[in-house]
Design a protein around this motif. Sequence first.
Motif, PDB file in Angstrom:
ATOM      1  N   VAL A  16     -54.560 -36.369  31.920  1.00 25.18           N
ATOM      2  CA  VAL A  16     -54.191 -35.002  32.283  1.00 25.18           C
ATOM      3  C   VAL A  16     -52.782 -34.691  31.786  1.00 25.18           C
ATOM      4  O   VAL A  16     -51.853 -35.437  32.066  1.00 25.18           O
ATOM      5  N   ALA A  58     -51.237 -31.444  32.111  1.00 26.91           N
ATOM      6  CA  ALA A  58     -50.568 -30.585  33.094  1.00 26.91           C
ATOM      7  C   ALA A  58     -51.547 -30.267  34.209  1.00 26.91           C
ATOM      8  O   ALA A  58     -52.573 -29.654  33.965  1.00 26.91           O
ATOM      9  N   ASP A  59     -51.230 -30.699  35.426  1.00 29.46           N
ATOM     10  CA  ASP A  59     -52.137 -30.415  36.532  1.00 29.46           C
ATOM     11  C   ASP A  59     -51.551 -29.290  37.390  1.00 29.46           C
ATOM     12  O   ASP A  59     -50.522 -28.704  37.044  1.00 29.46           O
ATOM     13  N   GLU A  60     -52.207 -29.010  38.551  1.00 30.03           N
ATOM     14  CA  GLU A  60     -51.799 -27.850  39.341  1.00 30.03           C
ATOM     15  C   GLU A  60     -50.381 -27.964  39.867  1.00 30.03           C
ATOM     16  O   GLU A  60     -49.651 -26.974  39.961  1.00 30.03           O
ATOM     17  N   ARG A  61     -49.946 -29.186  40.178  1.00 29.55           N
ATOM     18  CA  ARG A  61     -48.590 -29.357  40.698  1.00 29.55           C
ATOM     19  C   ARG A  61     -47.558 -29.035  39.625  1.00 29.55           C
ATOM     20  O   ARG A  61     -46.560 -28.358  39.866  1.00 29.55           O
ATOM     21  N   GLN A  62     -47.824 -29.486  38.399  1.00 30.59           N
ATOM     22  CA  GLN A  62     -46.896 -29.203  37.300  1.00 30.59           C
ATOM     23  C   GLN A  62     -46.858 -27.721  36.974  1.00 30.59           C
ATOM     24  O   GLN A  62     -45.793 -27.176  36.653  1.00 30.59           O
ATOM     25  N   GLY A  64     -58.834 -35.626  38.630  1.00 28.30           N
ATOM     26  CA  GLY A  64     -58.347 -34.800  37.513  1.00 28.30           C
ATOM     27  C   GLY A  64     -56.928 -34.310  37.629  1.00 28.30           C
ATOM     28  O   GLY A  64     -56.602 -33.195  37.203  1.00 28.30           O
ATOM     29  N   VAL A  65     -56.064 -35.121  38.256  1.00 25.34           N
ATOM     30  CA  VAL A  65     -54.632 -34.774  38.331  1.00 25.34           C
ATOM     31  C   VAL A  65     -53.826 -35.985  37.857  1.00 25.34           C
ATOM     32  O   VAL A  65     -54.381 -37.033  37.534  1.00 25.34           O
ATOM     33  N   THR A  66     -52.503 -35.833  37.862  1.00 20.90           N
ATOM     34  CA  THR A  66     -51.646 -36.952  37.467  1.00 20.90           C
ATOM     35  C   THR A  66     -51.319 -37.820  38.684  1.00 20.90           C
ATOM     36  O   THR A  66     -51.465 -37.380  39.832  1.00 20.90           O
ATOM     37  N   GLN A 122     -48.445 -38.633  39.660  1.00 25.72           N
ATOM     38  CA  GLN A 122     -47.303 -38.025  40.359  1.00 25.72           C
ATOM     39  C   GLN A 122     -47.773 -37.024  41.412  1.00 25.72           C
ATOM     40  O   GLN A 122     -47.150 -36.879  42.468  1.00 25.72           O
ATOM     41  N   THR A 123     -48.860 -36.330  41.124  1.00 22.87           N
ATOM     42  CA  THR A 123     -49.393 -35.353  42.089  1.00 22.87           C
ATOM     43  C   THR A 123     -49.939 -36.058  43.319  1.00 22.87           C
ATOM     44  O   THR A 123     -49.692 -35.616  44.445  1.00 22.87           O
ATOM     45  N   TYR A 167     -46.044 -32.083  48.468  1.00 26.96           N
ATOM     46  CA  TYR A 167     -46.818 -31.058  47.763  1.00 26.96           C
ATOM     47  C   TYR A 167     -48.116 -30.811  48.514  1.00 26.96           C
ATOM     48  O   TYR A 167     -48.809 -31.741  48.916  1.00 26.96           O
TER      49      TYR A 167
END
Lengths: 132, 67
Positions: free
Chosen positions: A58, A60-64, B25-27, B29-30, B39
Amino acid sequence: MYSLQTQMKVKTYQKTKWFTLIILMALSIEMDSVFFALIGITLGMVFLSLLKLRVKGVLADERQLDVSEKAARTSFKVLMPVLGLTSLALIMGGGGPFYYVRALGIVLSYVTCLGLVIYLLSYWYFNRKYGG
Amino acid sequence: MIKNRIKVLRAEKGLTQEELAEKVGVTRQTILAIEKNKYLPSLFLAFKIAREFGLKVEEVFSFKNEK
């Protein structure tokens, strides 16, 4: 040899992206010809777009996206008043032998207005999009 | 305030942050930011995380009224 079928990690892509951007900037500064600089930049952008397709993971996800939206909002909140007040100061302080100062102030005021127009149009668009 | 049990559930399932991040499907860090309550995930992401653990959303995330 680097295969187009090989996937790369996100960190590798980011390092490659920054390296490419730095090289492009250096080349554009060094090149005397604007034409060749533009070609170089275009090729660089195409290269990075193709590279992006090879990234595994990924980017860029929603947090970024949230973080970049907040950063953009903060930048806008700081920049617009600064631009507006600076343009006002330059317009009022310029004149006479310092006509160029007033001209710069006028240009900055138009830039401020443009920023506000873009903001209003974006706000209208997203308000409609999200049920407003 | 919304709290979550993701760290505990991950340990039970033997998942690393990286693995869970990949599945939803996220990083990484999230996932880390969500576990630390720094967050708040979107509803969509919250449902995906809960489904990954085979649980309901309210079994993974809990809401505490701050007074």
